[in-house]
Design a protein around this motif. Structure first.
Motif, PDB file in Angstrom:
ATOM      1  N   ALA A  59      10.502  -4.650  -7.717  1.00 17.35           N
ATOM      2  CA  ALA A  59      10.468  -3.385  -6.972  1.00 17.35           C
ATOM      3  C   ALA A  59       9.738  -2.303  -7.774  1.00 17.35           C
ATOM      4  CB  ALA A  59      11.887  -2.939  -6.630  1.00 17.35           C
ATOM      5  N   GLU A  60       9.955  -2.269  -9.070  1.00 18.57           N
ATOM      6  CA  GLU A  60       9.279  -1.281  -9.914  1.00 18.57           C
ATOM      7  C   GLU A  60       7.777  -1.544  -9.977  1.00 18.57           C
ATOM      8  OE1 GLU A  60      10.279   1.650 -11.907  1.00 18.57           O
ATOM      9  OE2 GLU A  60      11.568   1.441 -10.147  1.00 18.57           O
ATOM     10  N   VAL A  61       7.397  -2.809 -10.093  1.00 16.90           N
ATOM     11  CA  VAL A  61       5.975  -3.163 -10.150  1.00 16.90           C
ATOM     12  C   VAL A  61       5.273  -2.755  -8.855  1.00 16.90           C
ATOM     13  CG1 VAL A  61       4.357  -5.121 -10.156  1.00 16.90           C
ATOM     14  CG2 VAL A  61       6.218  -5.035 -11.821  1.00 16.90           C
ATOM     15  N   GLU A  62       5.903  -3.022  -7.728  1.00 13.04           N
ATOM     16  CA  GLU A  62       5.302  -2.731  -6.425  1.00 13.04           C
ATOM     17  C   GLU A  62       5.558  -1.289  -5.976  1.00 13.04           C
ATOM     18  OE1 GLU A  62       3.320  -4.649  -4.590  1.00 13.04           O
ATOM     19  OE2 GLU A  62       3.464  -6.417  -5.863  1.00 13.04           O
ATOM     20  N   PHE A  63       6.423  -0.586  -6.670  1.00  9.87           N
ATOM     21  CA  PHE A  63       6.842   0.773  -6.337  1.00  9.87           C
ATOM     22  C   PHE A  63       7.347   0.861  -4.896  1.00  9.87           C
ATOM     23  CE2 PHE A  63       6.624   5.450  -6.020  1.00  9.87           C
ATOM     24  CZ  PHE A  63       7.387   5.735  -7.132  1.00  9.87           C
ATOM     25  N   ASN A  70       4.585  -3.409   4.447  1.00  5.75           N
ATOM     26  CA  ASN A  70       5.060  -3.512   3.060  1.00  5.75           C
ATOM     27  C   ASN A  70       6.419  -4.197   2.973  1.00  5.75           C
ATOM     28  OD1 ASN A  70       2.834  -2.075   2.184  1.00  5.75           O
ATOM     29  ND2 ASN A  70       3.938  -0.158   1.869  1.00  5.75           N
ATOM     30  N   ASP A  71       7.288  -3.925   3.930  1.00  7.11           N
ATOM     31  CA  ASP A  71       8.639  -4.489   3.888  1.00  7.11           C
ATOM     32  C   ASP A  71       8.608  -6.005   4.037  1.00  7.11           C
ATOM     33  OD1 ASP A  71       9.952  -1.908   3.679  1.00  7.11           O
ATOM     34  OD2 ASP A  71       9.186  -1.610   5.709  1.00  7.11           O
ATOM     35  N   PHE A  72       7.704  -6.495   4.851  1.00  3.88           N
ATOM     36  CA  PHE A  72       7.559  -7.938   5.042  1.00  3.88           C
ATOM     37  C   PHE A  72       6.912  -8.576   3.808  1.00  3.88           C
ATOM     38  CE2 PHE A  72       8.113  -6.150   9.169  1.00  3.88           C
ATOM     39  CZ  PHE A  72       8.959  -7.056   9.805  1.00  3.88           C
ATOM     40  N   ILE A  73       5.961  -7.873   3.210  1.00  2.00           N
ATOM     41  CA  ILE A  73       5.355  -8.344   1.958  1.00  2.00           C
ATOM     42  C   ILE A  73       6.443  -8.479   0.894  1.00  2.00           C
ATOM     43  CG2 ILE A  73       3.824  -7.669   0.051  1.00  2.00           C
ATOM     44  CD1 ILE A  73       2.003  -6.359   2.219  1.00  2.00           C
ATOM     45  N   MET A  74       7.279  -7.459   0.787  1.00  2.00           N
ATOM     46  CA  MET A  74       8.333  -7.483  -0.236  1.00  2.00           C
ATOM     47  C   MET A  74       9.399  -8.536   0.069  1.00  2.00           C
ATOM     48  SD  MET A  74       7.214  -5.595  -2.560  1.00  2.00           S
ATOM     49  CE  MET A  74       8.653  -5.601  -3.624  1.00  2.00           C
ATOM     50  N   ALA A  75       9.694  -8.756   1.346  1.00  2.00           N
ATOM     51  CA  ALA A  75      10.645  -9.821   1.705  1.00  2.00           C
ATOM     52  C   ALA A  75      10.108 -11.173   1.235  1.00  2.00           C
ATOM     53  CB  ALA A  75      10.894  -9.815   3.210  1.00  2.00           C
ATOM     54  N   ALA A  76       8.819 -11.428   1.471  1.00  2.00           N
ATOM     55  CA  ALA A  76       8.214 -12.680   1.036  1.00  2.00           C
ATOM     56  C   ALA A  76       8.225 -12.796  -0.488  1.00  2.00           C
ATOM     57  CB  ALA A  76       6.780 -12.787   1.568  1.00  2.00           C
ATOM     58  N   LYS A  77       7.924 -11.693  -1.171  1.00  2.00           N
ATOM     59  CA  LYS A  77       7.938 -11.714  -2.640  1.00  2.00           C
ATOM     60  C   LYS A  77       9.373 -11.916  -3.166  1.00  2.00           C
ATOM     61  CE  LYS A  77       3.855  -8.806  -3.383  1.00  2.00           C
ATOM     62  NZ  LYS A  77       3.073  -9.562  -4.347  1.00  2.00           N
ATOM     63  N   GLU A 124       0.857  -1.183   0.000  1.00  2.00           N
ATOM     64  CA  GLU A 124       0.000   0.000   0.000  1.00  2.00           C
ATOM     65  C   GLU A 124       0.891   1.230   0.000  1.00  2.00           C
ATOM     66  OE1 GLU A 124      -1.010   0.690   4.619  1.00  2.00           O
ATOM     67  OE2 GLU A 124      -1.807  -1.180   3.809  1.00  2.00           O
ATOM     68  N   ALA A 125       0.360   2.336  -0.464  1.00  2.00           N
ATOM     69  CA  ALA A 125       1.134   3.577  -0.466  1.00  2.00           C
ATOM     70  C   ALA A 125       1.502   3.914   0.970  1.00  2.00           C
ATOM     71  CB  ALA A 125       0.320   4.700  -1.089  1.00  2.00           C
ATOM     72  N   CYS A 126       2.760   4.178   1.191  1.00  2.00           N
ATOM     73  CA  CYS A 126       3.257   4.419   2.541  1.00  2.00           C
ATOM     74  C   CYS A 126       3.631   5.895   2.676  1.00  2.00           C
ATOM     75  CB  CYS A 126       4.460   3.516   2.815  1.00  2.00           C
ATOM     76  SG  CYS A 126       4.987   3.500   4.522  1.00  2.00           S
ATOM     77  N   GLN A 127       2.807   6.634   3.382  1.00  2.00           N
ATOM     78  CA  GLN A 127       3.032   8.063   3.587  1.00  2.00           C
ATOM     79  C   GLN A 127       3.909   8.281   4.825  1.00  2.00           C
ATOM     80  OE1 GLN A 127       1.922  10.067   1.202  1.00  2.00           O
ATOM     81  NE2 GLN A 127       0.974   8.313   0.217  1.00  2.00           N
ATOM     82  N   ILE A 128       4.374   9.489   5.001  1.00  2.00           N
ATOM     83  CA  ILE A 128       5.262   9.819   6.104  1.00  2.00           C
ATOM     84  C   ILE A 128       4.614   9.596   7.476  1.00  2.00           C
ATOM     85  CG2 ILE A 128       4.744  12.289   6.276  1.00  2.00           C
ATOM     86  CD1 ILE A 128       7.894  12.606   6.418  1.00  2.00           C
TER      87      ILE A 128
END
Length: 113
Positions: free
Chosen positions: A68-72, A99-106, A10-14
């Motif tokens: 990384a580009e696909v998931e931004f 998001n970081d854990f999602i990307m680690a799994a991916k 998901e978009a991660c804002q500050i």
């Protein structure tokens, strides 16, 4: 791991919340080969992948760049002969987000693709 790898970032804002202590424990179990490293007060997920040679390490790096580009959502990547070190954290919140854990799994799934 499979349920994390099927999720989208998901978009991660500050002002997005960092993972809580309990979430860190629970999510870490889902990506057990990753370690939490603290650098300059910022928690980051990190894993070292080993390969037989530089060419295979680069192929993995390129697949990771495409993901990384696909998931931004973009990791730190160090590609060396026979290994790739991947580091995930959310720059905008200076710490770990789901998001970081999602990307680690991916990222782990890239080994099988």
């Amino acid at each position: 791991m499979s349920e994390l790898s099927e999720m989208k970032c998901e978009a991660c804002q500050i002002d997005a919340p960092k993972v809580t202590g309990q979430e860190l424990i629970d999510l870490s179990k889902m990506v057990a080969d990753w370690t939490v490293e603290n650098r300059d007060g910022i928690n980051q997920l990190e894993r070292v992948y080993k390969f037989k040679n530089f060419k295979l390490a680069m192929e993995f790096t390129n697949k990771l760049a495409e993901l990384a580009e696909v998931e931004f959502h973009h990791p730190g990547i160090l590609t060396e002969w026979g290994k790739v070190t991947v580091t995930w954290w959310s720059h905008s919140i200076k710490g770990l987000h789901k998001n970081d854990f999602i990307m680690a799994a991916k990222t782990d799934q890239l080994l099988n693709s």
